[in-house]
Write an enzyme that holds these catalytic residues in place. Structure first.
Site, PDB file in Angstrom:
ATOM      1  N   ARG A 157       0.830  -1.217   0.000  1.00 29.36           N
ATOM      2  CA  ARG A 157       0.000   0.000   0.000  1.00 29.36           C
ATOM      3  C   ARG A 157       0.856   1.256   0.000  1.00 29.36           C
ATOM      4  NH1 ARG A 157      -4.815  -1.606   4.212  1.00 29.36           N
ATOM      5  NH2 ARG A 157      -6.147  -2.485   2.603  1.00 29.36           N
TER       6      ARG A 157
ATOM      7  N   LYS B 253     -20.263 -15.517   2.651  1.00 30.43           N
ATOM      8  CA  LYS B 253     -21.664 -15.156   2.867  1.00 30.43           C
ATOM      9  C   LYS B 253     -22.364 -14.539   1.665  1.00 30.43           C
ATOM     10  CE  LYS B 253     -21.581 -14.179   7.793  1.00 30.43           C
ATOM     11  NZ  LYS B 253     -21.531 -13.024   8.705  1.00 30.43           N
TER      12      LYS B 253
ATOM     13  N   GLY C  10      -9.306  -8.147  -0.824  1.00 34.33           N
ATOM     14  CA  GLY C  10      -9.570  -9.150   0.199  1.00 34.33           C
ATOM     15  C   GLY C  10      -8.830 -10.457  -0.028  1.00 34.33           C
TER      16      GLY C  10
ATOM     17  N   GLY D 128     -13.404  -3.764   1.167  1.00 34.80           N
ATOM     18  CA  GLY D 128     -14.777  -3.249   1.303  1.00 34.80           C
ATOM     19  C   GLY D 128     -15.107  -2.222   0.229  1.00 34.80           C
TER      20      GLY D 128
HETATM   21  P1  AMP Z   1     -15.363 -13.425   2.378  1.00 29.46           P
HETATM   22  O1  AMP Z   1     -14.720 -12.657   3.491  1.00 29.46           O
HETATM   23  O2  AMP Z   1     -16.833 -13.336   2.332  1.00 29.46           O
HETATM   24  O3  AMP Z   1     -14.683 -13.188   1.043  1.00 29.46           O
HETATM   25  O4  AMP Z   1     -15.122 -14.944   2.726  1.00 29.46           O
HETATM   26  C1  AMP Z   1     -13.844 -15.476   2.851  1.00 29.46           C
HETATM   27  C2  AMP Z   1     -13.932 -16.679   3.733  1.00 29.46           C
HETATM   28  O5  AMP Z   1     -14.859 -17.620   3.187  1.00 29.46           O
HETATM   29  C3  AMP Z   1     -12.622 -17.392   3.832  1.00 29.46           C
HETATM   30  O6  AMP Z   1     -12.168 -17.291   5.153  1.00 29.46           O
HETATM   31  C4  AMP Z   1     -12.958 -18.824   3.467  1.00 29.46           C
HETATM   32  O7  AMP Z   1     -12.357 -19.749   4.313  1.00 29.46           O
HETATM   33  C5  AMP Z   1     -14.456 -18.871   3.634  1.00 29.46           C
HETATM   34  N1  AMP Z   1     -15.055 -19.935   2.822  1.00 29.46           N
HETATM   35  C6  AMP Z   1     -14.929 -20.108   1.498  1.00 29.46           C
HETATM   36  N2  AMP Z   1     -15.561 -21.231   1.112  1.00 29.46           N
HETATM   37  C7  AMP Z   1     -16.100 -21.790   2.207  1.00 29.46           C
HETATM   38  C8  AMP Z   1     -16.857 -22.966   2.448  1.00 29.46           C
HETATM   39  N3  AMP Z   1     -17.160 -23.798   1.461  1.00 29.46           N
HETATM   40  N4  AMP Z   1     -17.257 -23.219   3.706  1.00 29.46           N
HETATM   41  C9  AMP Z   1     -16.926 -22.377   4.702  1.00 29.46           C
HETATM   42  N5  AMP Z   1     -16.206 -21.264   4.553  1.00 29.46           N
HETATM   43  C10 AMP Z   1     -15.788 -20.964   3.314  1.00 29.46           C
END
Ligand code: AMP
Length: 408
Positions: free
Chosen positions: A48, A215, A365, A388
Site C-alpha cells: 500500500r 456469505k 480481500g 470493502g
Molecule cells: P469473504 O470474506 O466473504 O470473502 O469470505 C472469505 C472466507 O470464506 C474465507 O475465510 C474462506 O475460508 C471462507 N469460505 C470459502 N468457502 C467456504 C466454504 N465452502 N465453507 C466455509 N467457509 C468458506
C-alpha cells in the site's frame, strides 16, 4: 487517462493529480492508505505504501510540500496508541522515497502547524494516525465537521489517494474535501476508478464475474448489480450452498444462510442461465484441514460439509472464463486457508493469469491474498487495494471518497 468513470450509470471525468500543474510552494494535503500490517514496529506487506509513491513523488517533484494523512488500525483505547503510531511507517517511507520524512506525532495543534510552516518545497511530512482522533468522540471516523475543517485549513490543495477508505465518510477524506476548493484523485485512486469503473460500466464482452467467499449476505448487492452487467456470474465458496438450498440440492452440514434462501431463489430466477454454480464439491465431515475428504457431485451427503469446489467445477469455471474479455474476481472458491481445500481458489487464480487477452481484475480481500500466493499478480490487469471499497464499487454504489473528488 483521466477517463475515470464513477458509478451510478453515468460517467464523468474526475480531476486527477496530474491536472494540478501549479504545485510549486503549495501545501498539498494527501490522504494515503498506509494501513499496513505492523508487528513490533516492523512493517509486513508494504504494498500500500509502494502504491502511494507515484502520487507523493509527483507532488514533491513539482515543488509541492506533501503533507500526508493516513489511518492505521482501529484506535479504541489510549493504550492502542503505542501499537498504532505511524512513526515506523514514516521511517519506512523515508527509505522508500530515499529522502527524509518529517513525522509529527500529533494530529493537531501548534506542533503540527509549526512543522508544516518549516517545510521547504519538495519536502514530505506524515501526520500521526488520523484515528488517534477517534479516542475522544470518533472525530475521524464520525467525520466531525470541525476536524475536517481544521485539517483542510493546513493546506492549499487536497489529493485523495486512499481507495481503501473511499467507501467511508471520514474527516480525513470527505471532511477535508468538503472544505477545499480543489480536490484531486491521486494516481492510485485514479487507477482503481479506471479499472473497476470501466469493468463494470463499460466492459468488453464477454464479461464474466466470479464471486466467492463465505456469505451471500455480504455479496448480494454485488451479485445483483453484476447480473445486470455481466454475461455470466460464476458463484463459488461458502455462499454456493445457500444457492444449492434454494434449488433443492441437499447441502449436508455446509455453510448456509437460512434467511437468504428466498433471496437466492429470486436471484436464480432472475439470472436464468447467466448464473453458473459448482457441479461438484470437495466434502469432509469436519471443518479441519486433515479431515478425510472426497469429491461428490450434486447432493452433499448428510454429515458432510462442502469446503471447496471439485475438479469438474474447476473445468466448468475455466470453460466459462476462457473467452472472457473482462473478468472480475472477488472471494475464494473454498476454505483456501486450509491447504487441502485451497485447490479451487488456486486453480481459478492460476487460470486468470493465463487470460492475456482479457482485462482481469481482482477485487481485494482474500482473492488478492490467493493471487499473491500464486505469484500471478503481475499477469493480471489490476488488483484492487481496497476490500470493502471494491465490493461497494462493484455494487454500483457511489463511494463518498470518490464523490468528493472534483469533476474536471
Ligand atoms: P469473504 O470474506 O466473504 O470473502 O469470505 C472469505 C472466507 O470464506 C474465507 O475465510 C474462506 O475460508 C471462507 N469460505 C470459502 N468457502 C467456504 C466454504 N465452502 N465453507 C466455509 N467457509 C468458506
Amino acid at each position: 487517462m483521466n477517463s475515470g468513470k464513477i458509478n451510478g450509470g453515468f460517467s464523468m471525468a474526475k480531476l486527477t493529480v496530474s491536472d494540478l500543474k501549479d504545485l510549486k510552494g503549495k501545501k498539498v494535503l494527501i490522504r494515503v492508505d498506509f494501513n499496513v500490517p505492523l508487528k513490533d514496529g516492523k512493517i509486513g506487506d508494504d504494498n500500500r505504501m509502494v502504491a502511494a509513491l507515484p502520487t507523493i513523488k509527483y507532488v514533491t517533484e513539482n515543488g509541492g510540500k506533501a503533507i500526508l494523512f493516513s489511518h492505521l488500525g482501529r484506535v479504541k483505547k489510549e493504550e492502542d496508541k503505542k501499537e498504532l503510531t505511524l512513526r515506523p511507517v514514516a521511517q519506512h517511507l523515508a527509505e522508500l522515497l530515499d529522502k527524509p520524512v518529517t513525522f509529527v506525532p500529533v494530529t493537531r495543534g501548534p506542533q503540527l502547524e509549526e512543522a508544516i510552516d518549516k517545510l521547504s518545497d519538495g519536502d514530505v511530512l506524515l501526520v500521526e494516525n488520523t484515528r488517534f482522533e477517534d479516542l475522544d468522540g470518533k472525530k475521524e471516523s464520525g467525520n466531525d465537521p470541525e476536524l475536517g475543517k481544521y485539517w483542510a485549513s493546513l493546506g492549499d490543495v487536497y489529493v485523495n489517494d486512499a481507495f481503501g477508505t473511499a467507501h467511508r465518510s471520514h474527516a480525513s477524506n470527505v471532511g477535508i474535501a468538503s472544505n477545499m476548493d480543489q480536490v484531486a484523485a491521486g494516481f492510485l485512486l485514479e487507477k482503481e476508478i479506471k479499472f473497476l469503473g470501466n469493468a463494470v460500466d463499460d466492459p468488453k464482452h464477454p464479461f464474466v464475474a466470479i464471486l466467492g467467499g463465505a456469505k451471500v449476505s455480504d455479496k448480494i448487492g454485488v451479485i445483483d448489480h453484476l447480473l445486470s452487467k455481466a454475461d455470466k456470474v460464476v458463484i463459488g465458496g461458502g455462499m454456493t450452498y445457500t444457492f444449492y438450498a434454494a434449488k433443492g440440492i441437499k447441502i449436508g452440514n455446509s455453510l448456509v444462510e437460512e434467511d437468504k434462501i428466498d433471496l437466492a431463489k429470486q436471484i436464480i430466477e432472475k439470472a436464468g442461465d447467466k448464473l453458473v454454480l459448482p457441479v461438484d464439491n470437495v466434502v469432509a465431515p469436519e471443518f479441519k484441514n486433515d479431515a478425510p475428504s472426497e469429491v461428490v457431485e450434486g447432493d452433499i451427503p448428510d454429515g458432510e460439509m462442502a469446503l471447496d469446489i471439485g475438479p469438474k467445477s474447476i473445468e466448468l469455471f475455466k470453460d466459462t472464463l476462457k473467452d472472457a474479455k473482462t473478468v472480475v474476481w472477488n472471494g475464494p472458491m473454498g476454505v483456501f486457508e486450509m491447504s487441502n481445500f485451497a485447490k479451487g481458489t488456486l486453480e481459478v487464480g492460476k487460470f486468470l493469469g493465463t487470460l492475456t487477452d482479457a482485462s482481469t481484475i481482482v477485487g481485494g480481500g482474500d482473492s488478492t491474498a490467493a493471487v499473491k500466493e500464486l505469484g500471478v499478480g503481475d499477469k493480471l490487469t489490476h488488483i484492487s487495494t481496497g476490500g470493502g471499497a471494491s465490493l461497494e464499487y462493484l455494487e454500483g454504489k457511489e463511494l463518498p471518497g470518490i464523490a468528493a473528488v472534483s469533476n474536471k
